[in-house]
Design an enzyme around this catalytic site. Structure first.
Site, PDB file in Angstrom:
ATOM      1  N   GLY A 148      35.412   4.375  -0.256  1.00 55.09           N
ATOM      2  CA  GLY A 148      34.270   3.598  -0.739  1.00 55.09           C
ATOM      3  C   GLY A 148      33.255   3.368   0.372  1.00 55.09           C
TER       4      GLY A 148
ATOM      5  N   GLY B  11      34.806   2.643   3.885  1.00 52.31           N
ATOM      6  CA  GLY B  11      35.510   3.816   4.386  1.00 52.31           C
ATOM      7  C   GLY B  11      34.553   4.914   4.821  1.00 52.31           C
TER       8      GLY B  11
ATOM      9  CG  ASP C  73      46.528   1.154  -3.964  1.00 49.90           C
ATOM     10  OD1 ASP C  73      47.081   0.372  -4.763  1.00 49.90           O
ATOM     11  OD2 ASP C  73      45.914   2.164  -4.330  1.00 49.90           O
TER      12      ASP C  73
ATOM     13  CG  HIS D 158      30.695 -12.908 -13.456  1.00 47.89           C
ATOM     14  ND1 HIS D 158      30.178 -13.181 -14.694  1.00 47.89           N
ATOM     15  CD2 HIS D 158      29.639 -12.654 -12.660  1.00 47.89           C
ATOM     16  CE1 HIS D 158      28.852 -13.084 -14.638  1.00 47.89           C
ATOM     17  NE2 HIS D 158      28.505 -12.763 -13.416  1.00 47.89           N
TER      18      HIS D 158
ATOM     19  NE  ARG E 102      27.889 -15.199 -10.510  1.00 46.96           N
ATOM     20  CZ  ARG E 102      27.892 -14.079  -9.776  1.00 46.96           C
ATOM     21  NH1 ARG E 102      28.878 -13.855  -8.930  1.00 46.96           N
ATOM     22  NH2 ARG E 102      26.931 -13.200  -9.892  1.00 46.96           N
TER      23      ARG E 102
ATOM     24  CG  HIS F  76      32.506 -10.405 -10.139  1.00 47.44           C
ATOM     25  ND1 HIS F  76      32.281  -9.257 -10.871  1.00 47.44           N
ATOM     26  CD2 HIS F  76      31.384 -10.603  -9.415  1.00 47.44           C
ATOM     27  CE1 HIS F  76      31.070  -8.795 -10.588  1.00 47.44           C
ATOM     28  NE2 HIS F  76      30.511  -9.584  -9.705  1.00 47.44           N
TER      29      HIS F  76
ATOM     30  CG  LEU G 277      26.986  -3.493  -2.279  1.00 42.99           C
ATOM     31  CD1 LEU G 277      25.775  -3.098  -3.125  1.00 42.99           C
ATOM     32  CD2 LEU G 277      27.896  -2.289  -2.104  1.00 42.99           C
TER      33      LEU G 277
END
Lengths: 233, 569
Positions: B12, B15, B209, B230, B274, B343, B386
């Site tokens: 991802g 990584g 994992d 969420h 939230r 979430h 992000l």
């Protein structure tokens, strides 16, 4: 509710065959839902791929009744013409298959390293992030491509072996449209894709099937125009 | 045997960014394994918002403000030195993504447009397309001198006497169990939201994992009890419905057609935070005022009174698409069945030095959602995930490369014996006639966690969960797989994933049971307030064989002291 038969293309290292699963039909369920139901309740050896299951990532392309679609966004409806209430699910065309419905994406990555138009460029070629709002909006419509491979699967000429994956032209067109790259880089990208442009027969199937509404065929037309204008100048 | 100087586990955002950084050393052999193509990773499935102080839309925004928003959003559990580092490095990381080709939405002057997100004190969130961060990094990965092995699942991190040897992995493509030797390793495998299985918005692969293999190898997890819920995901599929409809005035209704938020947040109603909305919905369902049963219990999100132009081409177009595609409901005709869903997972592999993303094992680093630095503390600010991935992916990749440059060549016997153990295990489970189907164990785990370690927690429920997880762990040892093929054996992959989720579930429950307070996303109905005297500290959980040990570590506070008692529901 009556039964339906879902015919699934199976493939492992030894053999390939069509397997029929009989299930009770339920309306308003996605292909992903049906595949999961088969895997978890009938046959755990069935292999398929799905990641976001929200139509965002492009992992789950398959062919449903011959049409290339995303399994997670496509509702399984019974084909009206089918006498036996039968649906078929196959892997996408044009890709090496790892197992059943799973595409071997590792090999694709290896091949992209060889044929990608952006590869002969240096990394970080977009050396500034300043550009106009209008320019960026144009790029956004092309950058929506998830590389799900549906355009590859629908392309009637890729099996002939001379053509390259249609989504590569979308990327190439996006790059040459970017105001932040210079003319030399633009020319390099065009040189890389130019040998393949003429193979496209402009049937438009790629664009019709694209889940993001992008047309690789239109991108190819624009790339050809750009090649022509470069050659003239 | 395959061997690398630097091995990245997970393809991802974190990584890929780590691999790019490590590959800058041309004399190092860098490899990346991932369970799916990098394009389908969680980074490829996001909303696309990234926080960074650029001052493009507001001159008064500052690193201090971004840091303070992050600290308060995380109820003071975040480490302030790590947060300071994070906010200062975020702008460069985002500029770099733009240069890699991620198309950001721009303002009229051509700079990245910044909008104010929930919990942020300034317009700071930069928006790109949801999948664009992953695609931009993938394009760079194609240039880089990195061996990419997708469709390859980690099974074990092989560590003996605090020395890392490599990993054991299952390669779907060749169908082989393979040892991969490495001098240094970056774990970047994403979150563990799938422990709640159908009640999560995260991709199917988020089974934790990397967190589980680290726990098994003696590396602790930090703050595993902090799970962001969420408030609105479609009940059937778990597909996310964003905050946007509630922001635009949608109603939340129970089975009596009441706007129940009046009993929880009479002023803010549906626009409450939230956390509060999620707790309110779960309380309604528990009181019998929901619709549906079990994991399909839900309330209704009603958009019927909203301006149709909002849905057709306006700010709620995405909601309209999601409702029609995944619930087959026209939101102007009928309300949407929704329920809170996991979430994001704030906890993860214990990072002991944010400058390097090092764990307690020399040569093992971790970054992204699987790692806990901790910058998110008890809850994550929208738009911080992000940038965390790219900022700390880079940090971990650089540190792993540096480690590999001076590390000696490892011995292989540890890998050989670990491999043999997995080969025997594969043989054993594929010959075993399973009395309990694997999905049943997974679904029971999800149900147990949702009811007892979900949005609302208390001592009784948490104790019940511990008992239930132990039973499921035991049943798991009796299961097998039906697929005997070696290539593309998704049955075996799921078997390993379920084992990993059981391992994490226990740690998560122990953390939640021992934290006798309410803080951020961790809501204890028997301890309704935060208790800074006893619990302003990180949970650290280690695992030896099947025994879990809990300890605590102080939070690093450099500038800001907690505000005192925070009011929850």
């Amino acid at each position: 509710m009556s039964d339906i038969i879902i015919k699934v293309s199976r493939r492992n290292s030894e053999t390939s065959f069509i397997q029929e699963y009989r299930l009770t039909y339920q309306p308003a369920k996605t292909v992903f839902w049906w595949l999961t139901k088969i895997k978890e309740e009938i046959d755990s050896s069935l292999a398929f791929e799905c990641s976001c299951r929200s139509g965002l990532c492009g992992a789950c392309g398959i062919k449903l009744n011959g049409h290339s679609v995303l399994a997670c966004t496509t509702t399984l409806k019974l084909p009206q013409s089918s006498p036996n209430r039968t649906c078929t699910i196959e892997p996408l065309n044009g890709f090496p298959i790892l197992r059943d419905l799973i595409i071997d994406w590792r090999s694709i990555t290896d091949s992209l390293k060889i044929k990608s138009p952006w590869l002969s460029q240096q990394p970080n070629m977009l050396n500034t992030s300043i550009q106009s709002k209008e320019e960026s909006a144009h790029i956004h419509s092309l950058a929506a491509c998830m590389m799900c491979g549906i355009c590859v699967s629908e392309c009637p000429i890729i099996s002939q072996g001379h053509f390259i994956e249609p989504f590569i032209f979308v990327k190439a067109y996006r790059l040459i449209s970017d105001s932040r790259i210079n003319n030399q880089q633009r020319q390099q990208i065009l040189q890389n894709v130019q040998p393949y442009l003429a193979y496209c027969i402009q049937c438009g199937r790629c664009g019709n099937a694209c889940p993001k509404g992008i047309s690789p065929a239109a991108a190819i037309t624009c790339l050809q125009q750009a090649v022509n204008s470069f050659q003239q100048s | 045997m395959i061997s690398f100087d630097v091995l990245i586990v997970g393809g991802g955002g974190a990584g890929m960014r780590a691999a790019l950084e490590a590959s800058k050393h041309s004399n190092l052999k860098v490899g990346i394994i991932s369970k799916t193509s990098p394009l389908r990773s969680t980074t490829g499935c996001t909303g696309g918002g990234l926080n960074a102080v650029f001052n493009n839309s507001d001159d008064t925004d500052s690193f201090e403000k971004h840091a303070y928003d992050t600290i308060t959003g995380g109820s003071f559990l975040g480490d302030q030195d790590a947060i300071d580092f994070f906010v200062k490095h975020s702008p460069d990381a985002i500029t770099e993504l733009a240069e890699f080709g991620a198309p950001f939405f721009l303002d009229s002057s051509g700079k990245i447009s910044q909008r104010q997100g929930p919990g942020s004190s300034a317009p700071r969130t930069c928006w790109t397309l949801g999948h664009a961060t992953a695609h931009a990094l993938y394009d760079q990965l194609l240039y880089a001198n990195v061996t990419e092995l997708s469709m390859c699942n980690i099974l074990e991190l092989v560590v003996t006497d605090s020395a890392v040897h490599g990993v054991i992995a299952y390669d779907s493509l060749t169908g082989k169990l393979i040892p991969i030797a490495a001098k240094s390793i970056v774990i970047a495998t994403g979150g563990y939201g799938r422990v709640y299985w159908s009640r999560t918005t995260t991709p199917l692969g988020c089974t934790g994992d990397g967190v589980a293999v680290c726990l098994n190898a003696g590396i602790p997890v930090k703050d595993p009890e902090f799970i962001q819920f969420h408030p609105s995901a479609l009940v059937d599929s778990g597909v996310l419905i964003s905050d946007a409809p509630r922001t635009e005035g949608a109603y939340l209704l129970n089975n009596r057609n009441e706007r129940f938020m009046k009993n929880y947040a009479p002023e803010q109603m549906e626009k409450a935070t939230r956390d509060l909305v999620a707790i309110a919905i779960e309380k309604e369902i528990e009181a019998g005022r929901g619709l549906g049963h079990e994991l399909n219990s839900h309330v209704l999100l009603d958009l019927r009174h909203l301006d149709k132009n909002l849905l057709h081409g306006g700010r709620l177009s995405q909601t309209d698409y999601t409702a029609k595609t995944f619930a087959l409901v026209d939101p102007l005709q009928s309300p949407l069945p929704i329920r809170p869903s996991c979430h994001f997972t704030m906890g993860g592999i214990d990072i002991v030095d944010y400058h390097t993303c090092a764990t307690i094992i020399p040569g093992v680093f971790a970054a992204g959602e699987c790692a806990c630095l901790s910058i998110h503390g008890a809850n994550r600010l929208g738009g911080n995930a992000l940038p965390e991935v790219v900022v700390f992916g880079k940090v971990a990749g650089a540190a792993a490369a540096l480690f590999a440059l001076t590390a000696p060549q490892q011995y292989d016997f540890a890998l050989d014996s670990a491999l043999q153990k997995w080969q025997e295990k594969f043989k054993y489970i594929s010959n075993k006639k399973s009395s309990i189907p694997l999905p049943e164990i997974r679904d029971r785990l999800a149900q147990t966690l949702w009811h007892n370690v979900g949005v609302i927690r208390d001592e009784q429920r948490l104790n019940k969960a511990i008992v239930e997880i132990d039973i499921l762990q035991d049943r798991y040892t009796q299961t097998g797989i039906a697929d005997t093929n070696h290539i593309g054996n998704t049955d075996f992959i799921h078997y390993a994933e379920i084992g990993n989720m059981l391992t994490i579930a226990k740690a998560l429950t122990i953390g939640a049971l021992n934290r006798r307070e309410t803080r951020g996303s961790h809501f204890r109905s028997d301890y309704c307030n935060n208790d800074d005297t006893s619990f302003l500290k990180h949970t650290i959980i280690t695992k030896e064989d099947n025994r879990y040990n809990i300890s605590y570590r102080p939070v690093t506070m450099t500038k800001y002291l907690p505000v005192g008692v925070e009011k929850y529901v």
